[in-house]
Motif scaffolding. Sequence first.
Motif, PDB file in Angstrom:
ATOM      1  N   ASP A 145      30.946   3.044 -18.277  1.00 31.55           N
ATOM      2  CA  ASP A 145      29.942   3.992 -18.747  1.00 31.55           C
ATOM      3  C   ASP A 145      28.553   3.343 -18.888  1.00 31.55           C
ATOM      4  O   ASP A 145      27.546   4.047 -18.998  1.00 31.55           O
ATOM      5  N   GLU A 146      28.506   2.010 -18.861  1.00 25.83           N
ATOM      6  CA  GLU A 146      27.219   1.309 -18.893  1.00 25.83           C
ATOM      7  C   GLU A 146      26.798   1.002 -17.460  1.00 25.83           C
ATOM      8  O   GLU A 146      27.416   0.168 -16.789  1.00 25.83           O
ATOM      9  N   VAL A 147      25.787   1.692 -16.981  1.00 29.96           N
ATOM     10  CA  VAL A 147      25.339   1.590 -15.592  1.00 29.96           C
ATOM     11  C   VAL A 147      24.999   0.151 -15.237  1.00 29.96           C
ATOM     12  O   VAL A 147      25.352  -0.348 -14.163  1.00 29.96           O
ATOM     13  N   TYR A 148      24.326  -0.543 -16.143  1.00 26.97           N
ATOM     14  CA  TYR A 148      23.903  -1.918 -15.870  1.00 26.97           C
ATOM     15  C   TYR A 148      25.115  -2.808 -15.602  1.00 26.97           C
ATOM     16  O   TYR A 148      25.120  -3.602 -14.663  1.00 26.97           O
ATOM     17  N   ALA A 201      31.368   4.719 -10.702  1.00 25.00           N
ATOM     18  CA  ALA A 201      31.519   5.911 -11.537  1.00 25.00           C
ATOM     19  C   ALA A 201      31.250   5.502 -12.975  1.00 25.00           C
ATOM     20  O   ALA A 201      31.571   4.373 -13.379  1.00 25.00           O
ATOM     21  N   HIS A 202      30.668   6.437 -13.780  1.00 31.19           N
ATOM     22  CA  HIS A 202      30.287   6.078 -15.142  1.00 31.19           C
ATOM     23  C   HIS A 202      31.053   6.880 -16.197  1.00 31.19           C
ATOM     24  O   HIS A 202      30.737   6.779 -17.385  1.00 31.19           O
ATOM     25  N   ASN A 203      32.021   7.661 -15.753  1.00 29.37           N
ATOM     26  CA  ASN A 203      32.928   8.341 -16.683  1.00 29.37           C
ATOM     27  C   ASN A 203      34.179   8.772 -15.910  1.00 29.37           C
ATOM     28  O   ASN A 203      34.236   8.675 -14.679  1.00 29.37           O
ATOM     29  N   ILE A 204      35.146   9.244 -16.635  1.00 31.66           N
ATOM     30  CA  ILE A 204      36.432   9.601 -16.003  1.00 31.66           C
ATOM     31  C   ILE A 204      36.267  10.768 -15.034  1.00 31.66           C
ATOM     32  O   ILE A 204      36.903  10.797 -13.967  1.00 31.66           O
ATOM     33  N   ARG A 205      35.460  11.741 -15.363  1.00 32.56           N
ATOM     34  CA  ARG A 205      35.268  12.893 -14.475  1.00 32.56           C
ATOM     35  C   ARG A 205      34.773  12.438 -13.117  1.00 32.56           C
ATOM     36  O   ARG A 205      35.309  12.847 -12.080  1.00 32.56           O
ATOM     37  N   GLN A 206      33.724  11.573 -13.102  1.00 31.53           N
ATOM     38  CA  GLN A 206      33.213  11.069 -11.829  1.00 31.53           C
ATOM     39  C   GLN A 206      34.289  10.272 -11.084  1.00 31.53           C
ATOM     40  O   GLN A 206      34.422  10.380  -9.870  1.00 31.53           O
ATOM     41  N   ALA A 207      35.031   9.466 -11.839  1.00 34.05           N
ATOM     42  CA  ALA A 207      36.078   8.642 -11.220  1.00 34.05           C
ATOM     43  C   ALA A 207      37.130   9.518 -10.540  1.00 34.05           C
ATOM     44  O   ALA A 207      37.564   9.245  -9.408  1.00 34.05           O
ATOM     45  N   LYS A 208      37.549  10.605 -11.208  1.00 28.43           N
ATOM     46  CA  LYS A 208      38.558  11.498 -10.627  1.00 28.43           C
ATOM     47  C   LYS A 208      38.035  12.168  -9.363  1.00 28.43           C
ATOM     48  O   LYS A 208      38.773  12.321  -8.371  1.00 28.43           O
ATOM     49  N   GLU A 209      36.748  12.562  -9.380  1.00 26.40           N
ATOM     50  CA  GLU A 209      36.168  13.210  -8.201  1.00 26.40           C
ATOM     51  C   GLU A 209      36.167  12.260  -7.011  1.00 26.40           C
ATOM     52  O   GLU A 209      36.461  12.663  -5.880  1.00 26.40           O
ATOM     53  N   ILE A 210      35.825  10.998  -7.263  1.00 25.34           N
ATOM     54  CA  ILE A 210      35.797  10.011  -6.173  1.00 25.34           C
ATOM     55  C   ILE A 210      37.207   9.747  -5.649  1.00 25.34           C
ATOM     56  O   ILE A 210      37.443   9.701  -4.436  1.00 25.34           O
ATOM     57  N   GLU A 223      37.224   1.698 -23.037  1.00 24.60           N
ATOM     58  CA  GLU A 223      36.563   2.615 -23.964  1.00 24.60           C
ATOM     59  C   GLU A 223      35.322   3.227 -23.324  1.00 24.60           C
ATOM     60  O   GLU A 223      34.371   2.525 -22.982  1.00 24.60           O
ATOM     61  N   MET A 224      35.397   4.582 -23.095  1.00 26.40           N
ATOM     62  CA  MET A 224      34.257   5.311 -22.535  1.00 26.40           C
ATOM     63  C   MET A 224      34.128   6.642 -23.266  1.00 26.40           C
ATOM     64  O   MET A 224      35.136   7.163 -23.773  1.00 26.40           O
ATOM     65  N   PRO A 225      32.937   7.241 -23.313  1.00 28.27           N
ATOM     66  CA  PRO A 225      32.702   8.447 -24.125  1.00 28.27           C
ATOM     67  C   PRO A 225      33.580   9.642 -23.757  1.00 28.27           C
ATOM     68  O   PRO A 225      34.050  10.368 -24.638  1.00 28.27           O
ATOM     69  N   GLN A 226      33.832   9.893 -22.476  1.00 25.50           N
ATOM     70  CA  GLN A 226      34.526  11.123 -22.062  1.00 25.50           C
ATOM     71  C   GLN A 226      36.010  10.892 -21.758  1.00 25.50           C
ATOM     72  O   GLN A 226      36.653  11.718 -21.135  1.00 25.50           O
ATOM     73  N   GLY A 227      36.549   9.774 -22.202  1.00 25.95           N
ATOM     74  CA  GLY A 227      37.958   9.490 -21.959  1.00 25.95           C
ATOM     75  C   GLY A 227      38.156   8.011 -21.681  1.00 25.95           C
ATOM     76  O   GLY A 227      37.265   7.349 -21.160  1.00 25.95           O
ATOM     77  N   THR A 228      39.321   7.489 -21.991  1.00 25.44           N
ATOM     78  CA  THR A 228      39.566   6.056 -21.833  1.00 25.44           C
ATOM     79  C   THR A 228      40.070   5.729 -20.423  1.00 25.44           C
ATOM     80  O   THR A 228      40.537   6.602 -19.688  1.00 25.44           O
ATOM     81  N   GLY A 229      39.977   4.445 -20.124  1.00 25.03           N
ATOM     82  CA  GLY A 229      40.543   3.967 -18.861  1.00 25.03           C
ATOM     83  C   GLY A 229      42.050   4.141 -18.808  1.00 25.03           C
ATOM     84  O   GLY A 229      42.635   4.328 -17.736  1.00 25.03           O
ATOM     85  N   ILE A 230      42.684   4.116 -19.989  1.00 26.08           N
ATOM     86  CA  ILE A 230      44.131   4.364 -20.057  1.00 26.08           C
ATOM     87  C   ILE A 230      44.427   5.792 -19.600  1.00 26.08           C
ATOM     88  O   ILE A 230      45.394   6.051 -18.871  1.00 26.08           O
ATOM     89  N   ASP A 231      43.584   6.749 -20.001  1.00 28.32           N
ATOM     90  CA  ASP A 231      43.755   8.149 -19.590  1.00 28.32           C
ATOM     91  C   ASP A 231      43.633   8.285 -18.073  1.00 28.32           C
ATOM     92  O   ASP A 231      44.373   9.054 -17.445  1.00 28.32           O
ATOM     93  N   LEU A 232      42.686   7.545 -17.495  1.00 32.90           N
ATOM     94  CA  LEU A 232      42.494   7.606 -16.047  1.00 32.90           C
ATOM     95  C   LEU A 232      43.713   7.066 -15.312  1.00 32.90           C
ATOM     96  O   LEU A 232      44.176   7.656 -14.322  1.00 32.90           O
ATOM     97  N   LEU A 233      44.253   5.959 -15.787  1.00 32.38           N
ATOM     98  CA  LEU A 233      45.445   5.379 -15.153  1.00 32.38           C
ATOM     99  C   LEU A 233      46.637   6.325 -15.269  1.00 32.38           C
ATOM    100  O   LEU A 233      47.409   6.497 -14.311  1.00 32.38           O
ATOM    101  N   ALA A 234      46.779   6.959 -16.427  1.00 34.77           N
ATOM    102  CA  ALA A 234      47.882   7.916 -16.603  1.00 34.77           C
ATOM    103  C   ALA A 234      47.739   9.080 -15.625  1.00 34.77           C
ATOM    104  O   ALA A 234      48.730   9.554 -15.041  1.00 34.77           O
TER     105      ALA A 234
END
Length: 521
Positions: free
Chosen positions: A9-12, A34-43, A57-68
């Motif tokens: 979520d930190e662009v830098y 990608a800077h959040n889970i939504r963008q990651a799912k789209e890609i 730890e990211m504002p719109q959902g965790t990396g654990i949620d993305l892996l699940a």
Amino acid sequence: MLSLLIVDDEVYIARKIQASVNWEDLGIFEVCLAHNIRQAKEIIESRQIDIVICDIEMPQGTGIDLLAWVRERELPIAFIYLTCHSEFEYAKKAIQLGSLDYLLKPVQPDELRSAVAGAAKKIDKEKPLHVEQFWQDLLQQRISSSPSSLYNSIDKRQLPYSENTRMLPVLIGIHQWEKKLSPLDENRLEYAIRKAAEEIVLADRSGIILHVKRGTLLLLLSECPIRGTDLTELSSKLQLFIHESAKYFYCKLSCYPGRFVSVPEILGLYEKLADSHWNNVSRWMRVLPFRERAECLLELPGPPMNVWSEMLKQGDKSRLQDDIARLLESWRSVEGLDVKRLQQFYQSFMQMCLFTMQRQGLQADGRFLSLLSPERARTATSSLEDLETWAKELVEEALGTVHEEDEQQLLIEKIKRYITLHIDQGLSRQYIADHIGLSPGYVAKLFKKAAGVSVSDYIVEEKMRIAKELLAKSDMTVSSVALAVGFSNFAYFSAIFKKKVRSTPVDYRRNTGLCRNSIER
């Protein structure tokens, strides 16, 4: 070529990670951010992603949620986590979901490079397994073969196939092993055959070879634009493969090339090739290109079962077996000969043998019946050679049963003669067995089976038969008759006689009309 997705979520930080490693050195030619889970799912849904480097730890959902989410869709993506958190629960959850690595920020470029290199190596190793699993799922019908469903599964699994992909299936069917093998040895040789097919047939062209089931392999060749669809060279290689398999792996097999078809058509063509192999009962160790199987329309020379039954009755084994061999050999060149015709012969021949034995008053024993088991029926009708072998064995067993019955009958007659000749003596199973040269137990079992009564009961019946004959046709005293049939005790003889004949010896003689006044005892 591999593709990488960096999620933070930190662009830098995301851009710093992107610039910290020479990705091309690791075989990665596309890096997405990608800077959040939504963008990651789209890609992930729009591209083929192989590796994900993800913050937890990211504002719109965790990396654990993305892996699940990825695991729910069974996507073959390797995950590497970067996080400031060293808590055990995060690491535990990541491991449970199949995360490949778990690195703490700030991560050093060499450490990150090593983690990604490990992921790339694991992917290269597992990709063929993902491809093979797809084909196994298709052939075992664990996934739908409808085009829309199948291409959806291909996209989901990120496999290198598209609607333009065309492949040629070649079924490799093992007919017979030339030596007796244990299941373990058979598996080892099938693996060796698979490797031989890879070396000979896939040496200079793309494809995959699958173990479908016991005795069946499937070679899938990718279409080569340069070579087109000419099968001449392929047929030569397949024939070499057949020859080498017979030479080194003790087996007879045949190869059945299909035609180039799209991925959704593979299952249907495979089933037709498998049917061709199942019905190949006479043309072994050949390359047999696919064509729609024709029914056997020619009239086959029929087995003369009535004649063969008479040969079996007469014990004419050589002539009967020669007749069987000649008939089946005449079927070899018949176009369209299949398992169904062999099964018809099997049924007719089996019924003829059983009927003939029944007419002879014989019963099929265990050895004979073992030739009629379902497993033996399946192997017997797999080829003309196997059918001939089975029929000849059945003749051997049938005639062996006749011979055994004849020998047993001779033994029974010998036992009966001995009993009659020694009826005035003390008889026992042991004396009889010693005379015959067999054990008492076997004599008792054999006699009971053939005569329907035990030896001891037969001895009593024979004593009574002779006693009645002497009482009716001679003027011997009853006491003399008792001694003549082995009874030293007159009272005991009278009691046994009355029990068996329902009359006393004196009454029996009187009723026969041969009573003499001088004869009382």
